[in-house]
Design an enzyme around this catalytic site. Sequence first.
Site, mmCIF file in Angstrom:
data_model
loop_
_atom_site.group_PDB
_atom_site.id
_atom_site.type_symbol
_atom_site.label_atom_id
_atom_site.label_comp_id
_atom_site.label_asym_id
_atom_site.label_seq_id
_atom_site.Cartn_x
_atom_site.Cartn_y
_atom_site.Cartn_z
ATOM 1 N N TRP A 187 0.847 -1.204 0.000
ATOM 2 C CA TRP A 187 0.000 0.000 0.000
ATOM 3 C C TRP A 187 0.877 1.247 0.000
ATOM 4 O O TRP A 187 2.079 1.157 0.280
ATOM 5 C CB TRP A 187 -0.947 0.011 1.219
ATOM 6 C CG TRP A 187 -2.214 0.782 0.959
ATOM 7 C CD1 TRP A 187 -2.582 1.959 1.522
ATOM 8 C CD2 TRP A 187 -3.260 0.429 0.050
ATOM 9 N NE1 TRP A 187 -3.809 2.370 1.020
ATOM 10 C CE2 TRP A 187 -4.236 1.443 0.110
ATOM 11 C CE3 TRP A 187 -3.469 -0.646 -0.836
ATOM 12 C CZ2 TRP A 187 -5.404 1.413 -0.667
ATOM 13 C CZ3 TRP A 187 -4.630 -0.667 -1.606
ATOM 14 C CH2 TRP A 187 -5.578 0.358 -1.510
ATOM 15 N N ASP A 243 0.337 10.921 -0.076
ATOM 16 C CA ASP A 243 -0.703 11.952 0.009
ATOM 17 C C ASP A 243 -2.047 11.331 0.367
ATOM 18 O O ASP A 243 -2.171 10.111 0.429
ATOM 19 C CB ASP A 243 -0.807 12.716 -1.313
ATOM 20 C CG ASP A 243 -1.363 11.856 -2.435
ATOM 21 O OD1 ASP A 243 -1.009 10.655 -2.516
ATOM 22 O OD2 ASP A 243 -2.168 12.354 -3.236
ATOM 23 N N GLU A 246 -3.297 8.634 -1.676
ATOM 24 C CA GLU A 246 -2.526 7.395 -1.533
ATOM 25 C C GLU A 246 -1.687 7.054 -2.753
ATOM 26 O O GLU A 246 -1.459 5.891 -3.057
ATOM 27 C CB GLU A 246 -3.476 6.216 -1.241
ATOM 28 C CG GLU A 246 -4.597 6.569 -0.292
ATOM 29 C CD GLU A 246 -5.358 5.373 0.226
ATOM 30 O OE1 GLU A 246 -6.245 4.900 -0.499
ATOM 31 O OE2 GLU A 246 -5.051 4.913 1.339
ATOM 32 N N GLU A 247 -1.239 8.079 -3.456
ATOM 33 C CA GLU A 247 -0.526 7.810 -4.703
ATOM 34 C C GLU A 247 0.885 8.374 -4.766
ATOM 35 O O GLU A 247 1.764 7.774 -5.356
ATOM 36 C CB GLU A 247 -1.316 8.404 -5.883
ATOM 37 C CG GLU A 247 -2.636 7.741 -6.107
ATOM 38 C CD GLU A 247 -3.499 8.489 -7.109
ATOM 39 O OE1 GLU A 247 -4.408 7.864 -7.660
ATOM 40 O OE2 GLU A 247 -3.254 9.690 -7.330
ATOM 41 N N GLU A 499 -18.393 6.972 -4.846
ATOM 42 C CA GLU A 499 -17.214 7.841 -4.779
ATOM 43 C C GLU A 499 -17.205 8.839 -5.939
ATOM 44 O O GLU A 499 -16.932 10.018 -5.768
ATOM 45 C CB GLU A 499 -15.963 6.954 -4.834
ATOM 46 C CG GLU A 499 -14.655 7.690 -4.731
ATOM 47 C CD GLU A 499 -13.473 6.726 -4.847
ATOM 48 O OE1 GLU A 499 -13.226 6.213 -5.967
ATOM 49 O OE2 GLU A 499 -12.812 6.464 -3.821
HETATM 50 C C1 NOJ Z 1 -6.752 3.076 -4.498
HETATM 51 C C2 NOJ Z 1 -6.508 4.375 -3.848
HETATM 52 O O1 NOJ Z 1 -7.209 4.463 -2.669
HETATM 53 C C3 NOJ Z 1 -6.849 5.501 -4.797
HETATM 54 O O2 NOJ Z 1 -6.756 6.742 -4.202
HETATM 55 C C4 NOJ Z 1 -5.912 5.381 -5.934
HETATM 56 O O3 NOJ Z 1 -6.128 6.400 -6.857
HETATM 57 C C5 NOJ Z 1 -6.056 4.013 -6.576
HETATM 58 N N1 NOJ Z 1 -5.912 2.968 -5.592
HETATM 59 C C6 NOJ Z 1 -5.078 3.813 -7.706
HETATM 60 O O4 NOJ Z 1 -3.773 3.815 -7.212
HETATM 61 C C1 NOJ Z 2 -9.357 6.460 -2.006
HETATM 62 C C2 NOJ Z 2 -9.101 7.866 -1.678
HETATM 63 O O1 NOJ Z 2 -8.172 8.355 -2.595
HETATM 64 C C3 NOJ Z 2 -8.596 8.003 -0.287
HETATM 65 O O2 NOJ Z 2 -8.417 9.340 0.015
HETATM 66 C C4 NOJ Z 2 -9.551 7.391 0.688
HETATM 67 O O3 NOJ Z 2 -9.031 7.458 1.967
HETATM 68 C C5 NOJ Z 2 -9.845 5.968 0.300
HETATM 69 N N1 NOJ Z 2 -10.226 5.846 -1.065
HETATM 70 C C6 NOJ Z 2 -10.977 5.396 1.138
HETATM 71 O O4 NOJ Z 2 -12.147 6.125 0.910
#
Ligand code: NOJ
Ligand code: NOJ
Length: 545
Positions: A187, A243, A246-247, A499
């Site tokens: 992750w 960030d 999560e990227e 979402e």
């Molecule tokens: C799941 C993450 O939570 C999301 O923010 C991200 O854009 C995608 N994976 C692709 O990496």
């Molecule tokens: C993906 C989002 O990018 C992230 O900010 C969030 O925490 C997770 N999904 C769970 O909702």
Amino acid sequence: MRLLSTLLRATCALALVVDPTAGHSIDSVALSSIRRPSVFSRVSSFSWLRKQSPILISLPDAAQDSDFASWLSLQSVRSFEGILANIGPDGANVAGQNVNPGVVVASPSRDHPNYFYHWVRDGAITMRALVDEYENSGNASVKELIDAYVDNVRSTQWTSNPSGQFGRGGLGEPKFEVNGKPFVGTWGRPQRDGPALRAITLISYARTLQRRGAPMDSLRYLYDLIKPDLEYASKFWASPGFDLWEEQQGLHFFTAMVQFKALLLGQEIASDFSDEGAARWYHIQANGLKQFLLSFWDEERGYLIETLASPRSGLDAALLLGAIHGGSETVFPIHSDMIITTLQALVTDMRARYPINEQDSYDSNRFPTAVGIGRYPEDVYSGGDLGNSELGNPWFLCTATVAHTLYGLVEHLALSNSALIISNLTADFYLPFISPTPVMEPHYCDFSATAIWSRSAAILGFMPGSRETEQVISNIFHYADGFLKIVKKHADAEGNMSEQFDRQTGFMRGARQLTWSSESVLGAIKMRERAVEAIEKRRAYFQRF
Ligand code: NOJ
Ligand code: NOJ
């Protein structure tokens, strides 16, 4: 502010005197009212308005749009229910699925995408909404959920995980299994906003309990949970991490903003618990963060950037989320010029980015229209619901965040008794809300005797109560409503929101019934209520004359 107004007055008077080519006679009444210092600085200054022609302060009229008004009140209930449905162990969407008490499931979706986890960020932000609700209603069952969350924080903090152990980096872990076990898959970790957001939520809970009569001493169990999170924020704010999306690994505005706010609140609460050494330490680190935050302003691009030294454009809805969940009244508040000009740049990008946003940029009254907002321009994450990602989509929470920011601005403007100051930076944002659109030229100075223009400072000022100022307030309010109307259009009849919504068709995409979507829409509706209250106060004030 006082300096600025002096400058404005001086320059304006000067412009009027030395610029006869503007072709306006010098109206002595108008000029003297501009010169009067109180015009800018005190509520009583509104009295100058008695001299003015009728003031029009148009207030949002719910009756004009009863459909939207009833949606708003219904949706705030549904959003709250949407949050509750995803909280363990008994929430409607998660009951009987081994979800620990107080765990906030991000979405009931278990595949494409699998969001059946407790994210520290989503959980803290959501619980903050519950704390606000408890503050207002004193509802015992809401308190029960918050208390379960508090217990869950205690066990989560001590759960060793791939980011580390308690006291050794473990608090940076972004998500956990719903049964409290660590998530051990690959992750984007660590994510350093989580502990800060959690501290903010727990501190606000402690303050709420205090206001409801709990002695400070009885709340030490909360401080024992808050302190490790504050320690984490204070020691790792200069270290890169992932960030909020999560990227990207790096240093991020959103993360720094919530860390700053946590430490600011942390300083106070540490001192309330006589933890003076900690209070001093948090104070010093908050000051460091304050300086650091300035480096996110990109002078060349003319807006804030989300991640330092990133190849991306830097525009990001996270910048607005940072102002909503972090910062302070003096550090990038919602209504600050830098946040507003960043909002403007983001909306302009998004307007052209998604096919569903294709429409005239101005409505029949020539005022700007709202559009669906995504996370950031370069986003390619389509929600994980169709396997491969292609291109990003608008998100409910990002669209609601723009509305929330604009309502916050409206509240601020409506409660302000000083001149509306439009700078070069914010001209593109503000001027379209004034009709006829003013030009930033010297002769604008005595336009209805309420406007002043300073060439040297490149600012335009409008008096409170002037047609222009009041137009700006009410037109931005309607603009903000436009963003919530987009949410309304794409949510389902039960008020559920996933979402994302598809960039081409507008249909919902990505994780269904996303907790954070509900929270963000609820937050925007609450901020709208505050904006309405502020406008009503302003109108009542003016009606006295
Ligand atoms: C799941 C993450 O939570 C999301 O923010 C991200 O854009 C995608 N994976 C692709 O990496
Ligand atoms: C993906 C989002 O990018 C992230 O900010 C969030 O925490 C997770 N999904 C769970 O909702």
